[in-house]
Structures are given as structure tokens and as C-alpha cells.
Design an enzyme around this catalytic site. Structure first.
Site, PDB file in Angstrom:
ATOM      1  CE  LYS A 146       0.067   8.652  -1.542  1.00  0.00           C
ATOM      2  NZ  LYS A 146       0.738   9.751  -2.255  1.00  0.00           N
ATOM      3  CE  LYS A 148      -3.107  11.221   0.057  1.00  0.00           C
ATOM      4  NZ  LYS A 148      -1.851  11.993   0.163  1.00  0.00           N
ATOM      5  CG  ASP A 173       0.903  10.307   2.019  1.00  0.00           C
ATOM      6  OD1 ASP A 173       1.643  10.673   2.958  1.00  0.00           O
ATOM      7  OD2 ASP A 173       0.551  11.067   1.089  1.00  0.00           O
ATOM      8  CD  GLU A 199       3.882  10.007  -0.235  1.00  0.00           C
ATOM      9  OE1 GLU A 199       3.883  11.128  -0.757  1.00  0.00           O
ATOM     10  OE2 GLU A 199       3.158   9.057  -0.631  1.00  0.00           O
ATOM     11  CG  ASP A 222       4.890  14.373  -0.248  1.00  0.00           C
ATOM     12  OD1 ASP A 222       5.376  15.260  -0.988  1.00  0.00           O
ATOM     13  OD2 ASP A 222       3.674  14.129  -0.231  1.00  0.00           O
ATOM     14  CE  LYS A 244       3.063  14.776  -3.889  1.00  0.00           C
ATOM     15  NZ  LYS A 244       2.243  15.104  -2.697  1.00  0.00           N
ATOM     16  CG  ASP A 296      -3.957   8.592  -8.014  1.00  0.00           C
ATOM     17  OD1 ASP A 296      -3.300   9.623  -7.775  1.00  0.00           O
ATOM     18  OD2 ASP A 296      -4.516   7.924  -7.127  1.00  0.00           O
TER      19      ASP A 296
END
Length: 325
Positions: A146, A148, A173, A199, A222, A244, A296
């Protein structure tokens, strides 16, 4: 029953950077519920993006001590505090206490199948293309990366990671860092690079544009998705939601949100804030049988609490009862 509140700081392995800034420590609040010889625990991460801080979460929780002593229940809690970090820590502490008092694991309490190990994404912090490529080379053995991202220069970042880890699946993301023009520029290039999911490309308060923008890559909400009340604005804009527990306000609402999202045809990702295994354990249960797992947090820390979730590289194993649930 008595409540104890702890604020803790856990060092991150290096520096973790997203579009909104960098951190070297994960700061968490832990709630302990003591009843007789039993102790239930829950962990949350206050998030400034949602107006939260360590101080604000402690201020939300402290006044509940009297009600907890008087017999406040987990079900009553759901309407007492809003969705967010404070309710998450307390809700998860209630679940843990219930498990310990009953002698049951959390899946037995929930009357669902025993969980299986999961493969989690591994996050590469926002950096220069060169440094992200080096990070990709170091983690080329991981099946899912993933990335950023932040805006301008993102195509170069993704291309560098793809070169460094040609066989990995890639999701990205943007953390609300794009606008419509950048989205239209980015998406065709990300298709070529084999990106599977994007995302939160646009700011949560300006994502209505996604209703008419092309979506050749799965879009995941998100910051736009907190609890079940978010769903009406997500349908038609996104294909997936990121659940989340810090956003839903605990395991109770997270499970309800997952069920409702699947009912309306949305895919599910389960993510996390930067936190220890204590915060990952409830999310591990939500993440069973979902499309994307991004838990993670402990892998990004320099140290984890003990006992912890055992990771075999990117594989998360079922955690011990002494940790949670």
C-alpha cells in the site's frame, strides 16, 4: 467495575509520512475495565483529522467512570458516546472483559467461525520516488503493498515502486490529497501500472464529484466512511469502504457496518491507525472474509506490546487470548 485510563507512546520504525504530515511515535489511549480478578482492555488512536487528541479522548472517557461503576453496559455505551476513538477503546475493553469472564474467545461470543490467518497489506510511507523504490525493493517479497501518495509526483512514485517490486499487488492511498483534475490525470496512468485500488482520492467534503468521474480502478472510502450513517453518501461514489474501529467507535459498530455494507453490494477493506497489536486484534475479527486487509500497524512500529500478534512476514496469525478477546 472500575475504569483505568492510560496514554502511551510507541516508537515507529523510522518516520511515517502521509500527505498530512510525519510522525515518529504512535500515541494511543488504553482503557482497562477491572471487575474482580478480570481485566478487559481496549486501545484507540486519537486522530487530529477528526478533531481528536489524547487529551480530548481522555476528557470524553473520564466522566464515564461513575456510570461504569454503576453498571454501564456495552450496549448502552453505543448511544452514550459518538463514533470515534474514545468509544472504540471502551467498547473493545467491554468485549475483552466479556470474553475473560465467560472463558470464551471472541468468536465464540460472536457465534461465528474460528478466525483464519490473514495476509495484510504493507504500507510504504510517502517519500521521494527513489526512496519509495528502495523501500519496495526491501519489501518485494510481500504480496500486497500500500503506497501513501500526496498529489503531484504520484505517478513517478507508483512507477518507482512497481519497478522495485514488479510482482506485488499495489493499492494506493491519496489521503484526500487529489482534486478532480489530478484524478483524471492519474487514473489512466495507474491503470497501466496495475494499481488495484485507490483509497480516498478526493476530500471527504468534496467527493460528490466521484458520482460522475470514471472508475476503472476500485475506489475505497476512508475519511468519507465512519459508521452506518455514512453509507447513503458512499453508494454511487465508491466501490469499497475502509472500516477502522477507531472510526466506527468499536467492534460493535464495525461488525454492523460490515454487514450493512455487504448487504448493499460494497466491498470491504479493514484498516487501522498506527497502533499496537491490542488495537489490531478486534479489527482482525472484522477483517475475516473481506477483500482487503490493512492491519500492518505493528509491523511499522519499532516495538510492540507483549503478548502480541505473531506475523510471518505479511501473514497475521490468530492472536493469543492473553492479548485480547
Amino acid at each position: 467495575m472500575q475504569m483505568k485510563l492510560l496514554d502511551q507512546s510507541w516508537p515507529i520504525r523510522g518516520t511515517f509520512t502521509i500527505s498530512r504530515g510525519s510522525r515518529t511515535h504512535a500515541k494511543v489511549v488504553v482503557v482497562e475495565l477491572h471487575q474482580g480478578s478480570y481485566v478487559g482492555r481496549g486501545e484507540c488512536v486519537p486522530y487530529a483529522r477528526y478533531g481528536e487528541s489524547i487529551e480530548s479522548v481522555l476528557a470524553e472517557l473520564a466522566p464515564l467512570a461513575v456510570q461504569i461503576e454503576a453498571g454501564l453496559t456495552r450496549r448502552q455505551l453505543q448511544s452514550l458516546l459518538p463514533a470515534g476513538a474514545a468509544r472504540n477503546a471502551l467498547d473493545c475493553a467491554f468485549w475483552d472483559l466479556e470474553c475473560k469472564q465467560s472463558g470464551q474467545r471472541i468468536w465464540q461470543r460472536l457465534e461465528i467461525a474460528e478466525p483464519a490467518p490473514l495476509v495484510t497489506a504493507f504500507t510504504l510511507s510517502l517519500d521521494t520516488p527513489e526512496r519509495m523504490q528502495q523501500a519496495a525493493i526491501e519489501n518485494a517479497h510481500r504480496p500486497l503493498l500500500k503506497l501513501k501518495l500526496a498529489g503531484e509526483g504520484d505517478v513517478e512514485r507508483v512507477a518507482a515502486v512497481r519497478a522495485g517490486s514488479p510482482d506485488a499487488r499495489i493499492i494506493v492511498d491519496a489521503n484526500e490529497g487529489w482534486d478532480e483534475a489530478l484524478y483524471l490525470k492519474m487514473v489512466p496512468e495507474l491503470v497501466k501500472l496495475g494499481v488495484e485500488m485507490i483509497e480516498q482520492p478526493l476530500p471527504a467534503d468534496n467527493d460528490a464529484a466521484l458520482e460522475h468521474l470514471p472508475r476503472p480502478i476500485t475506489l475505497c472510502a476512508d475519511e468519507s466512511c465512519h459508521d452506518r450513517s455514512s453509507l447513503p453518501n458512499i453508494i454511487g461514489r465508491y466501490d469499497m469502504i475502509n472500516i477502522k474501529t477507531d472510526k466506527t467507535g468499536g467492534l460493535t459498530e464495525a461488525l454492523a457496518l460490515k454487514a450493512e455494507a455487504e448487504k448493499v453490494g460494497l466491498q470491504v477493506m479493514v484498516g487501522c491507525m498506527l497502533a499496537t497489536s491490542l488495537a489490531m486484534a478486534p479489527a482482525f475479527m472484522v477483517a475475516q472474509n473481506t477483500q482487503v486487509v490493512d492491519l500492518d500497524g505493528p509491523l511499522l512500529l519499532a516495538e510492540d506490546r507483549q503478548p502480541c500478534i505473531a506475523f510471518d512476514e505479511s501473514k497475521m496469525n490468530v492472536y493469543p487470548a492473553a492479548l485480547w478477546g
